[in-house]
Design a protein around this motif. Structure first.
Motif, PDB file in Angstrom:
ATOM      1  N   PHE A 182       0.734  -1.331   0.078  1.00 31.29           N
ATOM      2  CA  PHE A 182      -0.134  -0.121   0.421  1.00 31.29           C
ATOM      3  C   PHE A 182       0.653   0.608   0.154  1.00 31.29           C
ATOM      4  CE2 PHE A 182      -3.148   2.831   2.122  1.00 31.29           C
ATOM      5  CZ  PHE A 182      -3.587   3.444   0.718  1.00 31.29           C
ATOM      6  N   GLY A 183       2.012   1.553   0.979  1.00 35.37           N
ATOM      7  CA  GLY A 183       3.122   2.572   1.127  1.00 35.37           C
ATOM      8  C   GLY A 183       3.260   2.685  -0.584  1.00 35.37           C
ATOM      9  N   ILE A 184       3.823   2.065  -0.971  1.00 35.89           N
ATOM     10  CA  ILE A 184       4.543   1.651  -2.527  1.00 35.89           C
ATOM     11  C   ILE A 184       3.324   2.690  -3.070  1.00 35.89           C
ATOM     12  CG2 ILE A 184       5.172   0.431  -4.471  1.00 35.89           C
ATOM     13  CD1 ILE A 184       6.571  -1.657  -2.724  1.00 35.89           C
ATOM     14  N   VAL A 185       2.474   1.819  -3.519  1.00 33.38           N
ATOM     15  CA  VAL A 185       1.341   2.914  -3.758  1.00 33.38           C
ATOM     16  C   VAL A 185       0.869   3.774  -4.411  1.00 33.38           C
ATOM     17  CG1 VAL A 185      -1.561   2.564  -5.018  1.00 33.38           C
ATOM     18  CG2 VAL A 185      -0.142   0.313  -4.882  1.00 33.38           C
ATOM     19  N   LEU A 186       0.723   4.018  -2.998  1.00 33.35           N
ATOM     20  CA  LEU A 186       0.099   5.851  -2.468  1.00 33.35           C
ATOM     21  C   LEU A 186       2.317   6.707  -2.929  1.00 33.35           C
ATOM     22  CD1 LEU A 186      -0.529   5.679   1.476  1.00 33.35           C
ATOM     23  CD2 LEU A 186      -1.739   6.432  -1.366  1.00 33.35           C
ATOM     24  N   VAL A 187       3.035   5.633  -2.641  1.00 33.70           N
ATOM     25  CA  VAL A 187       3.835   6.756  -3.524  1.00 33.70           C
ATOM     26  C   VAL A 187       3.974   7.072  -4.803  1.00 33.70           C
ATOM     27  CG1 VAL A 187       7.048   7.085  -3.700  1.00 33.70           C
ATOM     28  CG2 VAL A 187       5.667   5.774  -1.517  1.00 33.70           C
ATOM     29  N   MET A 188       3.644   5.604  -5.622  1.00 37.18           N
ATOM     30  CA  MET A 188       3.694   6.122  -6.820  1.00 37.18           C
ATOM     31  C   MET A 188       2.535   7.205  -7.338  1.00 37.18           C
ATOM     32  SD  MET A 188       3.844   2.029  -7.738  1.00 37.18           S
ATOM     33  CE  MET A 188       3.068   2.540  -9.434  1.00 37.18           C
ATOM     34  N   VAL A 189       1.012   7.534  -6.726  1.00 36.85           N
ATOM     35  CA  VAL A 189       0.411   8.023  -6.922  1.00 36.85           C
ATOM     36  C   VAL A 189       1.204   9.606  -6.709  1.00 36.85           C
ATOM     37  CG1 VAL A 189      -1.869   9.453  -5.674  1.00 36.85           C
ATOM     38  CG2 VAL A 189      -1.520   6.346  -6.085  1.00 36.85           C
ATOM     39  N   TYR A 190       1.912   9.691  -5.402  1.00 32.48           N
ATOM     40  CA  TYR A 190       2.764  10.918  -4.799  1.00 32.48           C
ATOM     41  C   TYR A 190       3.595  11.571  -6.391  1.00 32.48           C
ATOM     42  CZ  TYR A 190       4.812  14.648  -2.757  1.00 32.48           C
ATOM     43  OH  TYR A 190       5.841  15.502  -2.283  1.00 32.48           O
ATOM     44  N   PHE A 191       4.072  11.133  -6.591  1.00 34.25           N
ATOM     45  CA  PHE A 191       5.279  11.251  -7.412  1.00 34.25           C
ATOM     46  C   PHE A 191       4.429  11.230  -8.865  1.00 34.25           C
ATOM     47  CE2 PHE A 191       8.511   9.576  -5.158  1.00 34.25           C
ATOM     48  CZ  PHE A 191       8.981  10.980  -4.302  1.00 34.25           C
ATOM     49  N   LYS A 205      -0.061  15.328  -0.213  1.00 42.47           N
ATOM     50  CA  LYS A 205       0.905  14.223   0.701  1.00 42.47           C
ATOM     51  C   LYS A 205       0.271  13.904   2.175  1.00 42.47           C
ATOM     52  CE  LYS A 205       4.608  16.567   2.275  1.00 42.47           C
ATOM     53  NZ  LYS A 205       5.798  17.387   2.946  1.00 42.47           N
ATOM     54  N   TYR A 206       0.125  14.577   2.535  1.00 43.44           N
ATOM     55  CA  TYR A 206      -0.494  14.730   4.029  1.00 43.44           C
ATOM     56  C   TYR A 206      -1.820  13.599   3.530  1.00 43.44           C
ATOM     57  CZ  TYR A 206       2.206  18.490   5.708  1.00 43.44           C
ATOM     58  OH  TYR A 206       3.580  19.429   5.766  1.00 43.44           O
ATOM     59  N   LEU A 207      -2.014  13.956   2.774  1.00 44.70           N
ATOM     60  CA  LEU A 207      -3.568  12.902   2.821  1.00 44.70           C
ATOM     61  C   LEU A 207      -2.904  11.462   2.389  1.00 44.70           C
ATOM     62  CD1 LEU A 207      -6.554  13.135   2.284  1.00 44.70           C
ATOM     63  CD2 LEU A 207      -6.610  13.078   0.006  1.00 44.70           C
ATOM     64  N   LEU A 208      -2.095  11.419   1.814  1.00 49.46           N
ATOM     65  CA  LEU A 208      -1.543  10.040   1.867  1.00 49.46           C
ATOM     66  C   LEU A 208      -1.239   9.441   2.849  1.00 49.46           C
ATOM     67  CD1 LEU A 208      -0.560  10.800  -2.148  1.00 49.46           C
ATOM     68  CD2 LEU A 208      -1.560   9.092  -1.735  1.00 49.46           C
ATOM     69  N   ILE A 209      -0.066  10.082   3.056  1.00 51.79           N
ATOM     70  CA  ILE A 209       0.272  10.051   4.214  1.00 51.79           C
ATOM     71  C   ILE A 209      -0.696   9.628   5.944  1.00 51.79           C
ATOM     72  CG2 ILE A 209       1.553  10.419   7.041  1.00 51.79           C
ATOM     73  CD1 ILE A 209       2.509  12.376   5.120  1.00 51.79           C
ATOM     74  N   THR A 210      -1.688   9.864   5.958  1.00 50.98           N
ATOM     75  CA  THR A 210      -2.799   9.773   6.803  1.00 50.98           C
ATOM     76  C   THR A 210      -3.759   8.527   6.512  1.00 50.98           C
ATOM     77  OG1 THR A 210      -3.300  11.695   7.567  1.00 50.98           O
ATOM     78  CG2 THR A 210      -5.015  10.781   7.967  1.00 50.98           C
ATOM     79  N   ALA A 211      -3.359   8.486   5.151  1.00 48.53           N
ATOM     80  CA  ALA A 211      -4.550   7.154   5.255  1.00 48.53           C
ATOM     81  C   ALA A 211      -3.501   5.524   4.696  1.00 48.53           C
ATOM     82  CB  ALA A 211      -4.662   7.367   3.239  1.00 48.53           C
ATOM     83  N   PHE A 212      -2.186   6.479   5.055  1.00 46.11           N
ATOM     84  CA  PHE A 212      -1.111   4.884   5.110  1.00 46.11           C
ATOM     85  C   PHE A 212      -1.503   4.316   6.542  1.00 46.11           C
ATOM     86  CE2 PHE A 212       3.046   3.747   6.260  1.00 46.11           C
ATOM     87  CZ  PHE A 212       2.832   2.550   5.284  1.00 46.11           C
ATOM     88  N   ILE A 213      -1.374   5.364   7.567  1.00 45.46           N
ATOM     89  CA  ILE A 213      -1.231   5.100   8.528  1.00 45.46           C
ATOM     90  C   ILE A 213      -2.670   4.929   9.339  1.00 45.46           C
ATOM     91  CG2 ILE A 213      -1.285   6.063  11.061  1.00 45.46           C
ATOM     92  CD1 ILE A 213       0.539   8.388  10.167  1.00 45.46           C
ATOM     93  N   THR A 214      -3.318   4.939   8.814  1.00 47.06           N
ATOM     94  CA  THR A 214      -4.765   4.865   9.188  1.00 47.06           C
ATOM     95  C   THR A 214      -4.996   2.865   8.230  1.00 47.06           C
ATOM     96  OG1 THR A 214      -5.811   7.008   9.037  1.00 47.06           O
ATOM     97  CG2 THR A 214      -7.389   4.591   9.006  1.00 47.06           C
ATOM     98  N   CYS A 215      -4.683   2.569   7.087  1.00 40.74           N
ATOM     99  CA  CYS A 215      -5.056   1.897   6.290  1.00 40.74           C
ATOM    100  C   CYS A 215      -4.223   0.765   7.106  1.00 40.74           C
ATOM    101  CB  CYS A 215      -4.317   2.104   4.773  1.00 40.74           C
ATOM    102  SG  CYS A 215      -6.055   2.521   3.874  1.00 40.74           S
ATOM    103  N   THR A 216      -2.428   1.393   8.069  1.00 38.38           N
ATOM    104  CA  THR A 216      -2.067  -0.125   8.513  1.00 38.38           C
ATOM    105  C   THR A 216      -2.318  -0.471   9.221  1.00 38.38           C
ATOM    106  OG1 THR A 216      -0.086   1.271   7.505  1.00 38.38           O
ATOM    107  CG2 THR A 216       0.547   0.442   9.389  1.00 38.38           C
TER     108      THR A 216
END
Length: 186
Positions: free
Chosen positions: A19-28, A155-166
């Motif tokens: 999930f983290g890899i997917v979020l980093v790909m979305v950001y870039f 970026k903040y939205l993706l970090i929040t989504a990552f922490i919540t989903c984890t």
């Protein structure tokens, strides 16, 4: 550590990493999109300026009025510098202060027809244009505060989504591993 916890932890780590890899790909990907969109806006503004130069009978005298009338442009805090083929500044939208520029950009434009740099703040787009048989060097600079603020928000939205989903993946995997392994425990 019990078997249930080991399996739940392994599943949580694997899904969190994916999930983290997917979020980093979305950001870039969004950053690339932002950059291309801003570069397109630069190109549009440069073409707008080029059309004005080609249609103007007396560019140096008509430019101040034209650019002040069209100041509601599509770029924030835009600055435009226009040089002739001898690389002498013939027009600048910068008023009430010394105008400075990087001569290296003009040298780059001798070899390439365009130049873009986002390393500076503001970002710079420059091009060499032949208009009505004369060569002009047009330098444009502006801030992409809108695009960068959206990128920061993402970026903040993706970090929040990552922490919540984890956390959710960890809880659900622990819960379901307990249910699936209950017959094995008995």
């Amino acid at each position: 550590m019990s078997l249930k916890r080991k399996i739940a932890l392994t599943i949580s780590i694997i899904f969190s990493l994916l999930f983290g890899i997917v979020l980093v790909m979305v950001y870039f990907s969004f950053n690339d999109f932002r950059r291309e969109e801003f570069l397109d806006r630069f190109r549009q503004r440069l073409e707008f300026t080029s059309r004005f130069i080609s249609q103007s009978k007396d560019f140096e005298n008509e430019a101040p009025l034209f650019f002040s009338e069209n100041s509601d442009n599509i770029l924030l805090d835009e600055k435009i510098l226009v040089f002739n083929d001898q690389k002498h500044l013939i027009y600048s939208t910068i008023k009430d202060r010394n105008v400075s520029w990087d001569d290296d950009i003009l040298k780059i434009l001798e070899k390439n027809n365009s130049y873009y740099s986002e390393e500076n703040s503001p970002e710079i787009y420059a091009a060499r244009k032949t208009i009505n048989g004369e060569t002009y060097y047009i330098l444009t600079s502006a801030y992409d505060s809108n695009g960068k603020s959206k990128l920061e928000y993402l970026k903040y939205l993706l970090i929040t989504a990552f922490i919540t989903c984890t956390l959710l993946i960890g809880l659900f995997s622990y819960y379901f591993m307990g249910k699936f392994l209950k017959p094995l425990e008995k």
